[in-house]
Design a protein around this motif. Structure first.
Motif, PDB file in Angstrom:
ATOM      1  N   LEU A 227       0.817  -1.216   0.000  1.00 50.42           N
ATOM      2  CA  LEU A 227       0.000   0.000   0.000  1.00 50.42           C
ATOM      3  C   LEU A 227       0.850   1.266   0.000  1.00 50.42           C
ATOM      4  N   ILE A 228       2.051   1.182   0.580  1.00 58.54           N
ATOM      5  CA  ILE A 228       2.904   2.372   0.610  1.00 58.54           C
ATOM      6  C   ILE A 228       3.688   2.516  -0.698  1.00 58.54           C
ATOM      7  N   SER A 229       3.802   1.423  -1.468  1.00 57.52           N
ATOM      8  CA  SER A 229       4.698   1.449  -2.622  1.00 57.52           C
ATOM      9  C   SER A 229       4.451   2.596  -3.621  1.00 57.52           C
ATOM     10  N   PRO A 230       3.204   3.052  -3.864  1.00 58.99           N
ATOM     11  CA  PRO A 230       3.079   4.153  -4.826  1.00 58.99           C
ATOM     12  C   PRO A 230       3.864   5.397  -4.430  1.00 58.99           C
ATOM     13  N   MET A 231       4.157   5.532  -3.132  1.00 60.84           N
ATOM     14  CA  MET A 231       4.915   6.703  -2.698  1.00 60.84           C
ATOM     15  C   MET A 231       6.398   6.492  -2.952  1.00 60.84           C
ATOM     16  N   ILE A 232       6.842   5.239  -2.922  1.00 54.61           N
ATOM     17  CA  ILE A 232       8.271   4.944  -2.987  1.00 54.61           C
ATOM     18  C   ILE A 232       8.739   4.759  -4.435  1.00 54.61           C
ATOM     19  N   VAL A 233       7.931   4.078  -5.231  1.00 59.75           N
ATOM     20  CA  VAL A 233       8.324   3.840  -6.628  1.00 59.75           C
ATOM     21  C   VAL A 233       8.445   5.178  -7.342  1.00 59.75           C
ATOM     22  N   PRO A 234       9.549   5.404  -8.044  1.00 60.81           N
ATOM     23  CA  PRO A 234       9.714   6.685  -8.726  1.00 60.81           C
ATOM     24  C   PRO A 234       8.529   6.978  -9.648  1.00 60.81           C
ATOM     25  N   LEU A 235       8.147   8.236  -9.667  1.00 61.27           N
ATOM     26  CA  LEU A 235       6.968   8.625 -10.447  1.00 61.27           C
ATOM     27  C   LEU A 235       7.101   8.260 -11.912  1.00 61.27           C
ATOM     28  N   ILE A 267      -3.026   7.305  -2.040  1.00 67.87           N
ATOM     29  CA  ILE A 267      -3.360   6.341  -0.991  1.00 67.87           C
ATOM     30  C   ILE A 267      -2.316   6.237   0.127  1.00 67.87           C
ATOM     31  N   PHE A 269      -0.470   8.365   1.492  1.00 65.06           N
ATOM     32  CA  PHE A 269      -0.558   9.475   2.436  1.00 65.06           C
ATOM     33  C   PHE A 269      -1.743   9.290   3.379  1.00 65.06           C
TER      34      PHE A 269
ATOM     35  N   PHE B  48      -2.191   0.045  -9.765  1.00 64.01           N
ATOM     36  CA  PHE B  48      -0.777   0.360  -9.608  1.00 64.01           C
ATOM     37  C   PHE B  48       0.144  -0.843  -9.826  1.00 64.01           C
ATOM     38  N   GLY B 479      14.837   8.912  -8.831  1.00 66.31           N
ATOM     39  CA  GLY B 479      13.781   8.786  -9.841  1.00 66.31           C
ATOM     40  C   GLY B 479      13.188  10.116 -10.253  1.00 66.31           C
ATOM     41  N   VAL B 523      15.611   0.928  -6.666  1.00 69.89           N
ATOM     42  CA  VAL B 523      14.770   1.602  -5.674  1.00 69.89           C
ATOM     43  C   VAL B 523      14.179   0.596  -4.690  1.00 69.89           C
ATOM     44  N   TYR B 527      14.319   0.477  -0.755  1.00 64.61           N
ATOM     45  CA  TYR B 527      13.062   0.459  -0.005  1.00 64.61           C
ATOM     46  C   TYR B 527      13.112  -0.648   1.039  1.00 64.61           C
ATOM     47  N   LEU B 541       4.689  12.099   8.399  1.00 63.02           N
ATOM     48  CA  LEU B 541       4.540  13.251   7.504  1.00 63.02           C
ATOM     49  C   LEU B 541       4.204  14.471   8.339  1.00 63.02           C
TER      50      LEU B 541
END
Lengths: 391, 542
Positions: A227-235, A267, A269, B48, B479, B523, B527, B541
């Motif tokens: 669930l956190i991965s969209p924040m970590i994977v480069p845009l 998500i 965030f 995703f 990235g 990455v 991670y 945050l």
């Protein structure tokens, strides 16, 4: 609060310190006028004299400081007009403050008595270093604001602006933003996409965060990582993957596709903020509610929801700003019909560089200040509700 | 004590054993938690994770050559790529059959583009061939038509190749069903029926025409010639007019009076590069369904007869680019540590009211739009920008040689340090807040100098914060796309910019996916390290 008893410094020490400061400022003014060495000498001499004289007059501090402000302002006005007068006044104020700060040893009063002079010097040097870093952090944002009122199509301060000439300022870039179809369309698109994406991520995210903060969740770590991965994977990788996949299933270039993509990015965030709020949640409250006969749904809406609402809202704001500020993914997943505000700014910066961008930037800064204030207030409210003292 | 011991298991209120009852309650709790998570998990998987998986798949997928040129791919397998000679005529013939279909479906340019990534020049070869491939076999078409005008009639081919049942079904109203081949034709004239089948289906699908009204392409005649030459008795399988026509044609071919024409010559006439074994070697190498070609390319390697080898010096760009991305990300991380550490320290050690005020100065950039900050740096750093103007005004720099601070690596590092600095300060701050200031005082009272007290007592305790912040900043920096694109010029671009270039401009999606996969692996490794060191749950945050 004075930690250390202090006494006034000798005129010699005050004069020397003030002279050093004067030399430092003199260097800049001197190089600006053509001769650095002369500037250093004049600056040092001027402040040295002031320091020496004022060190003996510490009982007349207030009038003397006003006098300095007035004298430097007048000198500035004679030398270089209105702007120089303002700079002169500021410099006068600083000099007055600095000289008396040294002369009365106020700088020493609230520091621990056992510090050596070297440690005191380091203490203040360190603060100056930090101050410089803070300036680095905030200057770019502050520079943009006045420049957006530029009457010319330049990206720098014009002589008129520096003279505070009203001619040098105008609202024309703002007018352009509000009348130009491209910008208005972009604004409208952003306003259409961001709330929908926020709604999706907050809806799914809050439910999942509640699930994740239950005491027994199998595979909690793995689920969290996904669930956190969209924040970590480069845009750029998310954008590439979404571009390939969404064009396979016909979502590329559609409003719906962009909303889904932005919701996925928002998500993490929501998950992070809501789980953080739930950490402090007192489980006995739900048990008490159940004890009094409330069903799970009633308990959720009447007990749990009001308590975690601040966290949900600030998560939503994060998701909103993520979508509102996002440009890489929309650049690939969207088509010209979904051109958002950041996209338009990106084009503006890369191709036809127009100062309207600065007007938009200023508006966005104002919006982010508003959002920041809201989040900060919500955080404090949440801590108060949970019985923690706001830090 | 003895009066509460019971024989048998402890029972719950409803009479079940307590142990089982508890296990059941726990299971229900787990299921309820999973049910709450399931919708989001599904959503993230669909929107995703699947796209990422699709990208990974694309980095090895190579179906286009095989899908577009199926017969050629089979035929070229028998050709020895190291022979130094162009392949035999049969391969060119197969290419003609495939290419005429591909050209009609407008897919030949895509194969050309795909192979062009590996050997430049192939793209134009395919484009040219696509325009003129329907002339291959023209000579046969003329000779068949001269033999009997019936060979120019679409109906003749219908009677030879079409399945009688299909013929019957198309007589009904409505759309024509997809063309079906008759068993007889398939067995007796394998090549020609394949070619005709392709023709019939293609014009049905692409032009919405009926094969009954269209004269076949010239390569179909070539296939027919080749079948009849190989098996002069083929006509026996047919009856009526079809048998007569085929017999006549077979007799003519057997007598040697039909002029033959080589498919190879036809292609070489279009472009002499078709005789170049290098072109065919490329086609053969990239004929498989999957390829590691994109990855080799992304690592500056290329395929050669003896395994992968380094590309020529002037074509190696990705190694340099990856190295530059890593070095610049490291530089950005280091400058973030240097600038972030004092700020985090002072925020953690000031009274909370002042610290909160100063925190706003950190959070405001964090909340401000990325593009606003990038445009601010563009405004400040350019040659006619604010910093240069100030320096000139102060006399530190002369007006004629203003500093070049943008469109190079310096600009990228400065702007990205500013953008990522809050991500360094916030984790450092939250770690430093937990460090007890009395340790430092205790160290000093035991005789440590300032430096020793800091270095031996305070710093080791703040290392987790530095680690967390560094990994976060490094992951984000490696990235980055927008800022390098806008202020990086040519020297300051990152690997992301190259990926974007391949997606939107060169359209080499496979290579973009391969580069993206390599970046993703880097990455994800970081991670994973971040999760080990900090724990994902501990991300904060604001």
């Amino acid at each position: 609060m004075a930690l250390t008893p202090v006494e006034n410094q000798t005129p010699g020490f005050t004069a020397a310190t003030a002279a050093a400061a004067g030399a430092f400022f003199g260097l800049f003014v001197g190089t600006a006028q053509g001769s650095g060495l002369l500037g250093v000498l004049i600056g040092a001499a001027l402040l040295g004299v002031i320091g020496f004289v004022f060190a003996g007059l510490t009982d007349k501090e207030t009038p003397l400081r006003w006098l300095l402000v007035a004298v430097f302002a007048a000198a500035g006005f004679v030398l270089g007009g209105l702007v120089a007068a303002v700079i002169g006044a500021l410099f006068g104020w600083f000099t007055g403050w600095f000289v008396f700060w040294i002369a009365t040893s106020r700088y020493r009063a609230h520091l621990a008595p056992y510090l050596t002079p070297g440690q005191v010097l380091w203490h203040y040097t360190f603060r100056v270093i930090c101050g410089v870093i803070f300036v680095f952090l905030i200057t770019p944002i502050l520079v943009v604001m006045p420049l957006s009122f530029n009457a010319q199509d330049f990206f720098t301060f014009t002589p008129e602006m520096l003279r505070f000439d009203p001619e040098g300022y105008s609202l024309k870039h703002y007018r352009d933003f509000f009348t130009n179809d491209d910008w208005q369309q972009a604004l409208w698109n952003s306003v259409k996409i961001a709330p929908m994406a926020t709604l999706l991520s907050v809806g799914f995210g809050t439910l999942a965060a509640i699930g994740l903060s239950q005491p027994h969740v199998p595979f909690r770590r793995a689920i969290m990582a996904i669930l956190i991965s969209p924040m970590i994977v480069p845009l750029i990788i998310s954008a590439a993957g979404m571009y390939f996949f969404y064009s396979r299933i016909g979502l590329q270039g559609t409003y719906f596709g962009v909303v889904l993509a932005h919701a996925a990015l928002g998500i993490p965030f929501v998950i992070i903020t809501v789980t953080a709020t739930l950490v402090g949640f007192d489980r006995s409250l739900t048990r008490a509610a159940a004890n009094m006969g409330a069903g799970p749904v009633t308990t959720f809406f009447r007990v749990q929801m009001p308590l975690i609402l601040p966290g949900v809202i600030s998560g939503g704001l994060f998701a909103f700003i993520t979508s509102f500020d996002e440009v890489v993914v929309v650049l690939f997943v969207g088509s010209a019909g979904q051109k958002t505000l950041p996209w338009q700014m990106f084009i503006g910066l890369r191709e036809q560089i127009s100062p309207t961008i600065l007007a938009v930037a200023t508006i966005l800064v104002v919006i982010s200040i508003a959002l920041l204030t809201t989040v900060e207030m919500l955080r404090r409210r949440s801590e108060r509700l949970r019985g923690m003292s706001p830090s | 004590m003895s009066d509460i011991t019971q024989s048998g298991p402890v029972l719950a209120a409803d009479g079940r054993p307590l142990k089982r009852s508890l296990a059941r309650a726990l299971r229900m709790q787990k299921i309820r938690a999973l049910m709450l998570i399931a919708p989001l998990l599904l959503f993230v998987l669909l929107t995703f994770i699947l796209p990422i998986a699709d990208m990974l798949f694309r980095s090895v997928e190579n179906r286009i050559v095989q899908d577009t040129l199926p017969q050629t791919v089979v035929a070229v397998q028998d050709w020895d790529a190291d022979s130094g000679e162009a392949p035999p005529d049969a391969v060119y013939e197969a290419l003609a059959y495939d290419l005429v279909v591909a050209a009609e479906r407008k897919q030949h340019t895509r194969v050309g583009t795909r192979l062009n990534y590996e050997t430049p020049g192939i793209s134009s070869l395919f484009r040219k061939a696509g325009r003129r491939v329907d002339e291959v076999g023209e000579g046969y078409l003329k000779q068949f038509a001269a033999l009997d005008p019936a060979w120019g009639e679409p109906q003749t081919f219908m009677s030879v190749f079409a399945d009688p049942e299909w013929l019957a079904s198309r007589a009904g109203a409505g759309d024509e069903p997809p063309f079906q081949l008759s068993e007889t034709a398939h067995d007796a004239l394998p090549k020609a029926s394949g070619a005709y089948m392709n023709f019939a289906r293609t014009i049905q699908e692409e032009d919405n025409d009926s094969p009954a009204e269209e004269e076949p392409w010239a390569p179909v005649y070539m296939a027919l010639h080749s079948d009849l030459a190989a098996n002069p008795q083929a006509a026996q399988a047919f009856s009526g007019d079809a048998q007569r026509l085929l017999q006549e044609a077979a007799a003519l071919i057997e007598s040697g009076q039909m002029e033959t024409e080589s498919a190879r010559d036809a292609f070489v006439k279009m472009d002499k590069d078709w005789a170049d074994p290098e072109v065919w070697r490329t086609l053969k190498t990239y004929a498989g369904k999957y390829t590691n070609g994109y990855f080799l390319n992304a690592a500056d390697l290329q395929k050669s007869p003896d395994g992968p080898e380094l590309r020529p010096e002037d074509e190696r760009i990705y190694g340099t680019l990856f190295l530059r991305t890593l070095i610049m990300s490291l530089a950005i991380t280091c400058s973030c540590i240097v600038l972030g550490y004092p700020v985090a320290w002072i925020l953690a050690n000031l009274p909370s009211r002042t610290a909160n005020m100063l925190m706003i100065l950190v959070l405001l950039p964090f909340w401000t739009s990325l593009l606003v900050r990038t445009s601010a740096w563009k405004v400040m750093l350019q040659q006619q920008g604010v910093i240069n103007d100030t320096l000139v005004w102060l006399g530190l720099v002369s007006d004629s040689d203003r500093l070049v601070m943008i469109n190079n690596q310096f600009g990228t590092i400065v702007a990205m340090t500013h953008i990522l600095l809050p991500f360094m300060i916030l984790p450092m701050y939250s770690v430093m807040q937990t460090i007890n200031p009395t340790y430092l005082r205790a160290a000093k009272s035991l005789g440590a100098t300032n430096w020793t007290a800091f270095w031996r007592v305070y710093f080791p305790q703040s290392v987790p914060g530095i680690g967390a912040g560094s990994i976060l900043v490094f992951i984000l920096a490696i990235g980055y796309y927008i800022t390098p694109e806008l202020v990086g010029g040519t020297k300051g671009v990152f690997i992301s910019n190259r990926i974007a270039f391949h997606i939107s401009q060169s359209l080499n999606w496979g290579l973009a996916a391969a580069l993206g996969t390599i970046l993703l692996v880097i990455v994800l490794a970081l991670y994973w390290a971040y999760d080990k060191i900090v724990g994902i749950d501990n991300v904060k945050l604001g």
